[in-house]
Design a protein around this motif. Structure first.
Motif, mmCIF file in Angstrom:
data_model
loop_
_atom_site.group_PDB
_atom_site.id
_atom_site.type_symbol
_atom_site.label_atom_id
_atom_site.label_comp_id
_atom_site.label_asym_id
_atom_site.label_seq_id
_atom_site.Cartn_x
_atom_site.Cartn_y
_atom_site.Cartn_z
ATOM 1 N N SER A 10 -29.778 29.778 -20.735
ATOM 2 C CA SER A 10 -29.549 29.243 -19.390
ATOM 3 C C SER A 10 -30.679 28.291 -19.016
ATOM 4 O O SER A 10 -31.839 28.495 -19.382
ATOM 5 N N SER A 100 -20.924 39.940 -19.061
ATOM 6 C CA SER A 100 -20.592 39.271 -20.323
ATOM 7 C C SER A 100 -20.995 40.097 -21.538
ATOM 8 O O SER A 100 -20.615 39.775 -22.661
ATOM 9 N N ASP A 128 -21.666 31.537 -27.126
ATOM 10 C CA ASP A 128 -21.064 31.965 -28.400
ATOM 11 C C ASP A 128 -19.939 31.032 -28.825
ATOM 12 O O ASP A 128 -19.028 31.432 -29.522
ATOM 13 N N ILE A 129 -19.976 29.791 -28.371
ATOM 14 C CA ILE A 129 -18.851 28.889 -28.665
ATOM 15 C C ILE A 129 -18.839 28.541 -30.159
ATOM 16 O O ILE A 129 -17.808 28.648 -30.820
HETATM 17 O O1 DC Z 1 -24.184 29.266 -18.583
HETATM 18 P P1 DC Z 1 -24.239 30.141 -17.364
HETATM 19 O O2 DC Z 1 -25.623 30.352 -16.846
HETATM 20 O O3 DC Z 1 -23.290 29.705 -16.301
HETATM 21 O O4 DC Z 1 -23.720 31.585 -17.875
HETATM 22 C C1 DC Z 1 -23.779 32.743 -17.080
HETATM 23 C C2 DC Z 1 -23.835 33.982 -17.968
HETATM 24 O O5 DC Z 1 -22.588 34.162 -18.634
HETATM 25 C C3 DC Z 1 -24.884 33.948 -19.054
HETATM 26 O O6 DC Z 1 -26.086 34.554 -18.659
HETATM 27 C C4 DC Z 1 -24.255 34.680 -20.221
HETATM 28 C C5 DC Z 1 -22.792 34.622 -19.955
HETATM 29 N N1 DC Z 1 -22.073 33.740 -20.890
HETATM 30 C C6 DC Z 1 -21.686 34.284 -22.088
HETATM 31 O O7 DC Z 1 -21.993 35.439 -22.369
HETATM 32 N N2 DC Z 1 -20.940 33.549 -22.962
HETATM 33 C C7 DC Z 1 -20.602 32.287 -22.684
HETATM 34 N N3 DC Z 1 -19.865 31.603 -23.562
HETATM 35 C C8 DC Z 1 -21.022 31.687 -21.458
HETATM 36 C C9 DC Z 1 -21.769 32.449 -20.580
#
Ligand code: DC
Length: 224
Positions: A10, A100, A128-129
């Protein structure tokens, strides 16, 4: 279809960079963090213990998320309510990080995320994309920056919104979130083996943007 996976901790600038890049290149920008945030927001409102897997899983059937795109911007609707602004609160980011970690939450979102990439050229950002959601992405980028650089940017962002945040508190929150996101069992934050590492600690926005744009254009050209 071209898919670009952008993962990282983040505050590394993923969403700002990806949003602008998608707009310039005509891709659909998919902010997967927003989906976790919407679930986190729902959980907070429901007063659930967000670390409790059973409690969070029990909420999922009542949650309907919709993504809408207006002028290139992603809007997220939680049971019909546009929560795009509400999900940006710090507390909701932390809630998102907690929910998450639960596998049921990740499964709940996986098909939606993959479906978007099947139907559109996407720039998708998250944690995790490249490792889980789109293992065959055309291009994978791992975008990172030191915790201190991210904390300074976050503090400046908050200041621009009129919020006077203490640097040490912002830094501590960033470290806590990194720790949660990296050490969970389900789809932890990590760089995919075939991802290109971009460290923006020493780069300003325009330099970061140029680096990313070059990578995406090269990958798209290769793809034909
Ligand atoms: O990117 P972000 O700060 O908006 O994401 C918020 C939370 O969501 C992040 O701390 C972990 C989770 N997250 C995740 O586990 N997997 C993702 N693909 C995106 C976000």
């Amino acid at each position: 279809m071209i898919s670009v996976a952008i993962d990282g901790p983040s505050g590394a600038g993923k969403s700002t960079l990806a949003r602008r890049l998608a707009a310039e290149l005509g891709y659909v920008y998919v902010d997967t963090g927003a989906m976790y945030r919407a679930i986190g927001l729902y959980g907070l409102r429901a007063g659930a213990d967000l670390k409790d897997e059973a409690q969070v899983t029990a909420l999922l059937p009542a949650i309907k998320l919709e993504l809408r795109y207006a002028d290139g911007a992603q809007h997220i609707l939680l049971n019909g309510e546009d929560v795009s602004e509400a999900i940006r609160a710090e507390q909701v980011g932390m809630a998102a990080s907690s929910v998450s970690a639960h596998p049921a939450v990740r499964t709940f979102l996986l098909e939606t995320q993959r479906g978007l990439a099947r139907q559109n050229n996407v720039l998708m950002d998250g944690r995790d994309i490249g490792t889980v959601v789109l293992p065959d992405a055309t291009l994978k980028i791992f975008l990172t920056a030191s915790p201190e650089a991210r904390a300074r940017r976050r503090q400046a962002e908050l200041a621009a919104k009129g919020v006077d945040a203490d640097y040490d508190t912002v830094l501590r929150d960033i470290r806590t979130r990194d720790d949660q996101d990296t050490h969970r069992a389900a789809a932890p934050l990590r760089q995919a083996e075939d991802a290109v590492l971009v460290d923006t600690s020493e780069l300003d926005f325009e330099q970061s943007f140029a680096a990313l744009r070059k990578l995406v254009e090269q990958a798209a050209a290769k793809e034909g």
